[in-house]
Each structure stands twice: as C-alpha cells, then as structure tokens.
Design a protein around this motif. Sequence first.
Motif, PDB file in Angstrom:
ATOM      1  N   SER A 234     -10.585   6.782  10.286  1.00 30.30           N
ATOM      2  CA  SER A 234     -10.789   5.366  10.001  1.00 30.30           C
ATOM      3  C   SER A 234     -10.346   5.018   8.584  1.00 30.30           C
ATOM      4  CB  SER A 234     -12.262   4.996  10.193  1.00 30.30           C
ATOM      5  OG  SER A 234     -12.649   5.165  11.538  1.00 30.30           O
ATOM      6  N   ALA A 235     -10.601   5.930   7.644  1.00 28.42           N
ATOM      7  CA  ALA A 235     -10.156   5.698   6.267  1.00 28.42           C
ATOM      8  C   ALA A 235      -8.636   5.613   6.169  1.00 28.42           C
ATOM      9  CB  ALA A 235     -10.672   6.821   5.372  1.00 28.42           C
ATOM     10  N   THR A 236      -7.935   6.281   7.101  1.00 24.12           N
ATOM     11  CA  THR A 236      -6.471   6.339   7.044  1.00 24.12           C
ATOM     12  C   THR A 236      -5.829   4.955   7.033  1.00 24.12           C
ATOM     13  OG1 THR A 236      -6.300   8.531   8.028  1.00 24.12           O
ATOM     14  CG2 THR A 236      -4.434   7.061   8.372  1.00 24.12           C
ATOM     15  N   PHE A 237      -6.385   3.997   7.779  1.00 19.55           N
ATOM     16  CA  PHE A 237      -5.779   2.666   7.811  1.00 19.55           C
ATOM     17  C   PHE A 237      -5.817   2.027   6.426  1.00 19.55           C
ATOM     18  CE2 PHE A 237      -7.734   3.569  11.960  1.00 19.55           C
ATOM     19  CZ  PHE A 237      -6.566   3.744  12.666  1.00 19.55           C
ATOM     20  N   PHE A 238      -6.872   2.308   5.666  1.00 20.11           N
ATOM     21  CA  PHE A 238      -6.974   1.762   4.318  1.00 20.11           C
ATOM     22  C   PHE A 238      -6.138   2.569   3.326  1.00 20.11           C
ATOM     23  CE2 PHE A 238     -10.562   0.150   6.664  1.00 20.11           C
ATOM     24  CZ  PHE A 238     -10.552  -1.191   6.307  1.00 20.11           C
ATOM     25  N   LEU A 239      -5.999   3.880   3.563  1.00 27.63           N
ATOM     26  CA  LEU A 239      -5.045   4.660   2.762  1.00 27.63           C
ATOM     27  C   LEU A 239      -3.644   4.091   2.922  1.00 27.63           C
ATOM     28  CD1 LEU A 239      -6.144   8.354   3.536  1.00 27.63           C
ATOM     29  CD2 LEU A 239      -6.760   6.959   1.564  1.00 27.63           C
ATOM     30  N   LEU A 240      -3.277   3.774   4.159  1.00 27.59           N
ATOM     31  CA  LEU A 240      -1.975   3.176   4.441  1.00 27.59           C
ATOM     32  C   LEU A 240      -1.839   1.826   3.748  1.00 27.59           C
ATOM     33  CD1 LEU A 240       0.690   2.726   6.095  1.00 27.59           C
ATOM     34  CD2 LEU A 240      -0.785   1.805   7.912  1.00 27.59           C
ATOM     35  N   ILE A 275      -2.927   9.227  -4.175  1.00 25.07           N
ATOM     36  CA  ILE A 275      -4.250   9.434  -3.572  1.00 25.07           C
ATOM     37  C   ILE A 275      -4.989  10.480  -4.401  1.00 25.07           C
ATOM     38  CG2 ILE A 275      -5.487  10.215  -1.518  1.00 25.07           C
ATOM     39  CD1 ILE A 275      -3.073   9.284   0.144  1.00 25.07           C
ATOM     40  N   ASP A 276      -6.160  10.106  -4.905  1.00 22.17           N
ATOM     41  CA  ASP A 276      -6.950  11.005  -5.746  1.00 22.17           C
ATOM     42  C   ASP A 276      -8.323  11.233  -5.107  1.00 22.17           C
ATOM     43  OD1 ASP A 276      -5.035  11.174  -7.930  1.00 22.17           O
ATOM     44  OD2 ASP A 276      -5.565   9.089  -8.355  1.00 22.17           O
ATOM     45  N   ARG A 292      -9.643   7.598  -4.006  1.00 22.22           N
ATOM     46  CA  ARG A 292      -9.016   6.437  -4.641  1.00 22.22           C
ATOM     47  C   ARG A 292      -7.541   6.393  -4.252  1.00 22.22           C
ATOM     48  NH1 ARG A 292      -8.019   5.182 -11.096  1.00 22.22           N
ATOM     49  NH2 ARG A 292      -7.450   2.973 -10.846  1.00 22.22           N
ATOM     50  N   VAL A 293      -7.088   5.234  -3.813  1.00 22.37           N
ATOM     51  CA  VAL A 293      -5.690   5.082  -3.411  1.00 22.37           C
ATOM     52  C   VAL A 293      -5.144   3.821  -4.051  1.00 22.37           C
ATOM     53  CG1 VAL A 293      -6.415   3.990  -1.238  1.00 22.37           C
ATOM     54  CG2 VAL A 293      -4.099   4.880  -1.453  1.00 22.37           C
ATOM     55  N   ARG A 294      -3.923   3.947  -4.614  1.00 22.82           N
ATOM     56  CA  ARG A 294      -3.261   2.826  -5.293  1.00 22.82           C
ATOM     57  C   ARG A 294      -1.847   2.651  -4.753  1.00 22.82           C
ATOM     58  NH1 ARG A 294      -4.162   5.248 -11.118  1.00 22.82           N
ATOM     59  NH2 ARG A 294      -4.252   7.130  -9.833  1.00 22.82           N
ATOM     60  N   SER A 295      -1.298   1.488  -5.010  1.00 28.56           N
ATOM     61  CA  SER A 295       0.046   1.171  -4.525  1.00 28.56           C
ATOM     62  C   SER A 295       1.044   2.236  -4.967  1.00 28.56           C
ATOM     63  CB  SER A 295       0.507  -0.179  -5.081  1.00 28.56           C
ATOM     64  OG  SER A 295      -0.443  -1.170  -4.831  1.00 28.56           O
ATOM     65  N   ALA A 296       2.012   2.496  -4.113  1.00 27.47           N
ATOM     66  CA  ALA A 296       3.032   3.497  -4.426  1.00 27.47           C
ATOM     67  C   ALA A 296       4.315   3.173  -3.680  1.00 27.47           C
ATOM     68  CB  ALA A 296       2.544   4.902  -4.056  1.00 27.47           C
ATOM     69  N   LYS A 297       5.394   3.666  -4.220  1.00 31.46           N
ATOM     70  CA  LYS A 297       6.695   3.538  -3.576  1.00 31.46           C
ATOM     71  C   LYS A 297       6.935   4.796  -2.761  1.00 31.46           C
ATOM     72  CE  LYS A 297      11.496   2.367  -4.675  1.00 31.46           C
ATOM     73  NZ  LYS A 297      12.446   2.086  -5.795  1.00 31.46           N
ATOM     74  N   LEU A 298       7.129   4.652  -1.455  1.00 27.25           N
ATOM     75  CA  LEU A 298       7.230   5.805  -0.564  1.00 27.25           C
ATOM     76  C   LEU A 298       8.681   6.181  -0.304  1.00 27.25           C
ATOM     77  CD1 LEU A 298       4.499   4.939   2.103  1.00 27.25           C
ATOM     78  CD2 LEU A 298       4.270   6.345   0.041  1.00 27.25           C
ATOM     79  N   GLN A 299       8.884   7.482  -0.084  1.00 28.84           N
ATOM     80  CA  GLN A 299      10.188   8.030   0.296  1.00 28.84           C
ATOM     81  C   GLN A 299      10.057   8.697   1.655  1.00 28.84           C
ATOM     82  OE1 GLN A 299      12.562   6.706  -2.550  1.00 28.84           O
ATOM     83  NE2 GLN A 299      13.341   8.313  -1.210  1.00 28.84           N
TER      84      GLN A 299
END
Length: 432
Positions: A234-240, A275-276, A292-299
């Motif tokens: 369930s946390a994964t959707f918010f990580l995304l 992700i920390d 804790r998850v913050r905005s990031a640029k994904l590859q």
Amino acid sequence: MQYLVQPGGALRGRLRVPGDKSISHRAVILGALAEGVTEVRGLLEGADVLATIAAFRAMGVEIEGPREGWLRIHGVGLRGLQAPQAPLDCGNSGTAMRLLAGVLAGQPFASSLTGDESLQRRPMGRVIDPLQAMGARITSKEGRAPLQIEGATLHGIDYVLPMASAQVKSAILLAGLYAEGRTCVQEPAPTRDHSERMLRGFGYTLEQEPLRACLQGGGALQGQAIDVPADISSATFFLLGATIAPDSDLLLENVGINPTRTGVIEILTRMGARIDLTQLREVGGEPVADIRVRSAKLQGIDIPPRLVPLAIDEFPAIFVAAACAEGQTRVREAAELRVKESDRIAVMAAGLRSLGIKVEESADGALIHGGSLTGGTVDSHGDHRIAMSFAMAALRSQEPIQILDCENVATSFPTFPELARQAGLDLAQVNP
C-alpha cells in the motif's frame, strides 16, 4: 465506482497506510488455529481479510471485531474447527483461497472454497498439486475455483516449488501442521516469509535454511499478541507518487520492510528514486521503518529478474514509474503477472498506451518506453493495484485520468482515496 483524477500536484506530509494484508491474513489464520487468545492490532480491514475472518467464523471460531484495526480471536486449536454449513466465499482474495486450501486439506470434514468471478479465473493447480501429493482430496473446475475438499489424512512431503510463490509455500506449510511426518518446501527464489516468521512467533518449531523451510506435523500453536506493521504494498503507491510528482516530500510511518518484500524499494532506487529509511526497528518479529520519499528524476533500467519475486505485487506501480522515466525499462521473467487479479502485463500495457506511452509486451514481461502521459481513460479491469497506480500517474499527466472499475480497491486499501487526497492528490470518486 470510477476515479477521476486531475493532473499535477505534489504529495507532502506524513501518512500511515493500513496494516499489511499478508500479515493480517496470517494473523487471523494462525490465531484461529492456536490454543488461547490472539489479539491483533493494526489489522487491515479490507474485504480480502474480512473474507478470511468470515471463513473462520463459519467454522466455529469466535472472533471479536474488527474495530479500528483491533481483533481478538479465541483460538480453537489445530483440531477444533467445525464443518462449515455453506461454501466459504473468498471474494477476490487469492491469498485467502490458497492458504485456506492448505488448512482445509487436513480436516476431517468436507468443505468448499469459492470466490468472485475474477478469483474463479485464477489458477489454483499450483496449490492443488502439492496438496494432493500430501494425500488431500481436492476437485476443481479445470484447476480453478470452486474447490471441493474432502476430509483426508495427510503425510509430509519434500516439495520443490516449480515457481516462486509465497502463497503456495504457505499452503503447504499449513497443511504440514496436520500431516504425519515432516514437510519441507524448497523455493527457486526468495519469496515473502511472513508465514515462517509468524509460525515461529506462535511457538511452532520451524527449521529454515536459505530457500528451504521444514516443519514436523502434530505440534501446537499458542495465542499471541500481534502488531501488524503498515503494508509496503500500500505504501508503494505513495512511494511512486512522491517520486514522480515535482516538489514532493512525504513521510510514510511504521512500514514493514521485511527483506522479502522490499524489491520495489531497490527497483525504484536503481531508477534514481530518493527513498530513505529511518527509525529502523523490529515489531512482532517483523522489521519496520519510517520511509521518507522525495521527488526524483528517474532513468529506465533493466530490472534484475532476481528482484521480480520480491516486488511481484508492486509491478503496476513500477510500470507507471517506468512510463515517467527517461529511456527504456525492461521487465523479464515476470510471467506470474499474467495470472494475478488481472493479466497485469496486458492491462498495464493497454492503460499506458491509452495515456500515450509506448509499451512492447512479451510473454513474461514488457519493454516500457518512458515519455509524457497525456491523460485519458483507463480500464483497471477490477484490479485494485492497477486502479491505484494509474491514480498516481495523474500527478505527471497533462490532462485528467479517468479510471474505470475501481470497486476492488476496497479489497486491500479501503482508505486509499481519503489518504491520497490528504497527501495532495486531486481524486474524485464517481458512481456512473
């Protein structure tokens, strides 16, 4: 039920998502089969877990609650279940059906397991075959539900799983509680080990080696106090969402980080996610942390096949992350995704294409070309994880996303719309 999600926004603040579904199922099952009282806190009150509770009530187990995640189970012991008077309805829950099949295989009475239309399409042969090898008498509709289970005497086996499956492994170990002799399960790759941890927590002797677990039949389980951590699925959707939405900074509290479940964190981190894990601790034998998850640029990346079993339920969200990444993301050796609540490879590919993303399917995976999400209409085909993943996709879309057939979100995450809005997602529920 449909979702209409407006484009853009950011996810910020602190959240605690509901309790872990896998642990909640197992707490109910082992609590019912234990001697004495088991008290559970943090239980997920989704439709899937409620189906498991209803099944044990139908077999004579007294269960108080659930109320705000609290449940008290008056265990009847391994030999105390009573014959149900009607088929046990597992709803949409493959976990309930497969684990209950293991429990019921060794009972002295006949029983029947059924479910909704989606569950009746899912393959059950993978659990029927090893249980029959133990002596179970099970008939099915060409390897699918409903399952008719006759009373039988079981014997232990040494079983090598043809594919990695925590549900099948757990069903065999549960049947092994009732079997004469020793039951062992060998895995081809690591899968979630909640059953093994919880069996030990209930006082049952379990021998473990890497990729192998064994137990001797005829023991006993003792009631326990269980604190269910927040569900990483369930946390994964918010990580995304917090990763793909600019200016996001979100803290997810008390999340279970069992190493057999954290494949999604490794995959997203390999793609560049920030992700920390903080406040690492252990609760009831399960590792827990704040995330804790913050905005990031994904590859885009080639996802290592060894991580697939460790993130099997999280791939709808991973597909959306791949669509938002630069370059290509390749998923391989993930044929299991085709027999989940939906064919998740086909349904995710179709949904992403409808939002302007190029996806090339293969028999066991897909190649996703990162790009811009245009917005539009997506059919979730009644798959709760697909519905929630596409809801988060709207954080990066140019236009609103309408998601069809979202009723089954209640099976695993009934408070998702409320928590998503609290974090910053502009989501409306629509009854057409």
